[in-house]
Scaffold this active site. Structure first.
Site, mmCIF file in Angstrom:
data_model
loop_
_atom_site.group_PDB
_atom_site.id
_atom_site.type_symbol
_atom_site.label_atom_id
_atom_site.label_comp_id
_atom_site.label_asym_id
_atom_site.label_seq_id
_atom_site.Cartn_x
_atom_site.Cartn_y
_atom_site.Cartn_z
ATOM 1 N N LYS A 132 6.916 7.362 -8.118
ATOM 2 C CA LYS A 132 8.258 7.013 -7.641
ATOM 3 C C LYS A 132 8.535 5.523 -7.750
ATOM 4 O O LYS A 132 9.643 5.112 -8.072
ATOM 5 C CB LYS A 132 8.441 7.456 -6.176
ATOM 6 N N LYS A 178 7.755 18.539 -13.495
ATOM 7 C CA LYS A 178 8.178 19.317 -12.329
ATOM 8 C C LYS A 178 9.704 19.408 -12.273
ATOM 9 O O LYS A 178 10.375 18.428 -12.581
ATOM 10 C CB LYS A 178 7.639 18.587 -11.082
ATOM 11 N N LYS A 217 14.978 17.299 -8.043
ATOM 12 C CA LYS A 217 16.381 16.915 -7.823
ATOM 13 C C LYS A 217 16.669 15.535 -8.386
ATOM 14 O O LYS A 217 17.815 15.181 -8.598
ATOM 15 C CB LYS A 217 16.759 17.010 -6.342
HETATM 16 P P1 TYM Z 1 10.267 17.554 -0.885
HETATM 17 O O1 TYM Z 1 11.493 17.372 -0.075
HETATM 18 O O2 TYM Z 1 10.115 16.761 -2.145
HETATM 19 O O3 TYM Z 1 10.104 19.064 -1.268
HETATM 20 C C1 TYM Z 1 10.184 20.081 -0.269
HETATM 21 C C2 TYM Z 1 9.249 21.226 -0.594
HETATM 22 O O4 TYM Z 1 9.589 21.799 -1.864
HETATM 23 C C3 TYM Z 1 8.428 21.833 -2.686
HETATM 24 N N1 TYM Z 1 8.833 21.625 -4.087
HETATM 25 C C4 TYM Z 1 8.462 22.400 -5.092
HETATM 26 N N2 TYM Z 1 7.702 23.502 -5.125
HETATM 27 C C5 TYM Z 1 7.507 24.091 -6.335
HETATM 28 N N3 TYM Z 1 8.034 23.603 -7.486
HETATM 29 C C6 TYM Z 1 8.807 22.493 -7.501
HETATM 30 N N4 TYM Z 1 9.339 22.034 -8.637
HETATM 31 C C7 TYM Z 1 9.049 21.838 -6.258
HETATM 32 N N5 TYM Z 1 9.757 20.732 -5.888
HETATM 33 C C8 TYM Z 1 9.609 20.617 -4.562
HETATM 34 C C9 TYM Z 1 7.550 20.690 -2.175
HETATM 35 O O5 TYM Z 1 6.201 20.869 -2.538
HETATM 36 C C10 TYM Z 1 7.780 20.778 -0.692
HETATM 37 O O6 TYM Z 1 6.953 21.779 -0.110
HETATM 38 N N6 TYM Z 1 6.913 14.929 1.718
HETATM 39 C C11 TYM Z 1 7.590 16.203 1.617
HETATM 40 C C12 TYM Z 1 8.349 16.594 2.866
HETATM 41 C C13 TYM Z 1 7.563 16.522 4.127
HETATM 42 C C14 TYM Z 1 6.610 17.466 4.580
HETATM 43 C C15 TYM Z 1 6.167 16.966 5.847
HETATM 44 C C16 TYM Z 1 6.111 18.654 4.062
HETATM 45 C C17 TYM Z 1 7.634 15.530 5.054
HETATM 46 N N7 TYM Z 1 6.808 15.810 6.090
HETATM 47 C C18 TYM Z 1 5.198 17.653 6.578
HETATM 48 C C19 TYM Z 1 5.140 19.337 4.813
HETATM 49 C C20 TYM Z 1 4.710 18.832 6.058
HETATM 50 C C21 TYM Z 1 8.570 16.139 0.463
HETATM 51 O O7 TYM Z 1 9.011 15.076 0.065
HETATM 52 O O8 TYM Z 1 8.982 17.354 0.027
#
Ligand code: TYM
Length: 345
Positions: free
Chosen positions: A121, A204, A207
């Site tokens: 990032k 991947k 968004k």
């Molecule tokens: P974030 O907001 O990027 O994504 C949210 C969830 O979606 C999953 N995900 C995907 N799974 C499969 N294929 C993809 N292309 C894909 N893109 C996103 C992510 O793996 C995630 O499960 N840091 C985290 C948010 C967070 C969190 C937490 C998660 C903050 N605190 C505590 C678990 C526990 C994040 O940025 O996810």
């Protein structure tokens, strides 16, 4: 003082999604759909809209508010029941940020420097990145551990962050000589733990990809969904006769996995149906399936978004419930660390 005897932790699921603008099919299949399945198992489930994480990169305030409500609508439309699960936005439960500070003092610089997501990032501009973007995995560990959550369903891309959360729990417990935080279990399961870009099967689905053609957004209408799947990149070979034949064929594997996850079947079953045929057979079937599954979700999201006050009310109720679990755990942590709780009533 806090009871410091070894604990056994009852199962509790926590996970979160950033309201950083637009939910993708990756978020849906890798996270939300599995959150709903976990809720149906009758385990305690806590789901968060991690607005504090979102501001690690610049967010326009009005857009952030809208994205937070849209994410809440996505959770609800997909089947998260705010009576059975706790659904709330992170900033409303201050214990997350307070525990994160303590974890900033537990985690080591070297641990965070290894985080590949920060490197991706921040890219070449690491010096310009916010301190929050660097320290973000500590906040993520706090999100989970402030509930003593034991299981965390996520997509594959969050695996390294969960390993860090485990390291933080282990070091904290070791430093203070007790078993206070559970060593969390990542739950990375199913056919769609890594949904890939429709334009490049090695990247991947995200968004933040500049090309809208690379992803399916949960707000896309039926025509957009069908057209993106029709135009998805593929290779010239017919689909293989076995799952092993998908090796080295990233785009083909991605479409098969998406089909499997949407239909709740194994990739082998998709291959049994389409093996030996060209993408001319798989793509229209996948487009139809995606529209069938996503259109009602999309319509329900739009309906919910018409009443933002009701969304805010539901999130507020969730935050109260979340706070009542998190606050005592934070207070015990403060005791353990040696803070005098002078304001205690
Ligand atoms: P974030 O907001 O990027 O994504 C949210 C969830 O979606 C999953 N995900 C995907 N799974 C499969 N294929 C993809 N292309 C894909 N893109 C996103 C992510 O793996 C995630 O499960 N840091 C985290 C948010 C967070 C969190 C937490 C998660 C903050 N605190 C505590 C678990 C526990 C994040 O940025 O996810």
């Amino acid at each position: 003082m806090t009871d410091t005897s070894p604990k056994s932790f009852s199962p509790r699921i926590f996970s979160g999604i950033q309201p950083s603008g637009g939910l993708t099919l990756g978020n849906y299949l890798g996270a939300i759909k599995r959150f709903v399945a976990a809720q149906e198992q009758g385990i305690e489930t806590i789901y968060c809209l991690v607005d504090l994480h979102a501001i690690t990169v610049w967010q326009d305030p009005a857009k952030l508010r809208n994205a937070t409500r849209e994410l809440a609508a996505g959770y609800l439309a997909a089947g998260i029941d705010p009576r059975r699960s706790i659904l709330f936005n992170q900033s409303q439960v201050p214990a997350h940020a307070q525990l994160a500070w303590i974890f900033n003092c537990v985690a080591r610089m070297g641990w965070l420097r290894r985080m590949t997501q920060f490197k991706d990032k921040a890219g070449k501009h690491a010096e310009e990145a916010s301190v929050g973007l660097f320290a973000y995995p500590n906040l993520m560990a706090a999100d989970i551990l402030v509930y003593h959550a034991t299981h965390v369903p996520v997509g594959e891309d969050q695996k390294q962050h969960l390993e860090l959360a485990r390291d933080i729990a282990i070091k904290f417990n070791h430093d203070f000589g007790l078993e206070f935080f559970p060593v969390v279990e990542p739950v990375i399961e199913g056919a769609a733990t890594r949904v890939m870009s429709l334009r490049d099967g090695t990247k991947k689905m995200s968004k933040s990809d500049p090309s809208d053609q690379s992803r399916i957004n949960l707000t896309d209408d039926a025509d957009a969904i069908a057209s993106k799947i029709r135009k998805a990149r593929t290779d010239p070979e017919p689909l293989p006769e076995s799952v092993d034949g998908l090796e080295g064929r990233a785009e083909a594997r991605n479409l098969v996995n998406i089909y499997a996850a949407l239909a709740d079947i194994a990739p082998a079953e998709v291959i049994a149906q389409f093996g030996g045929q060209g993408f001319g057979a798989l793509k229209p079937a996948l487009a139809e399936l995606a529209v069938e599954k996503l259109s009602p979700l999309n319509a329900e999201m739009r309906r919910l978004m018409q009443d933002p006050a009701e969304i805010d009310r539901l999130l507020g109720e969730g935050a109260e419930r979340a706070h009542s679990i998190a606050q005592p755990i934070l207070e015990q942590t403060l005791d353990i660390v040696g803070m005098i709780r002078s304001r205690r009533g």
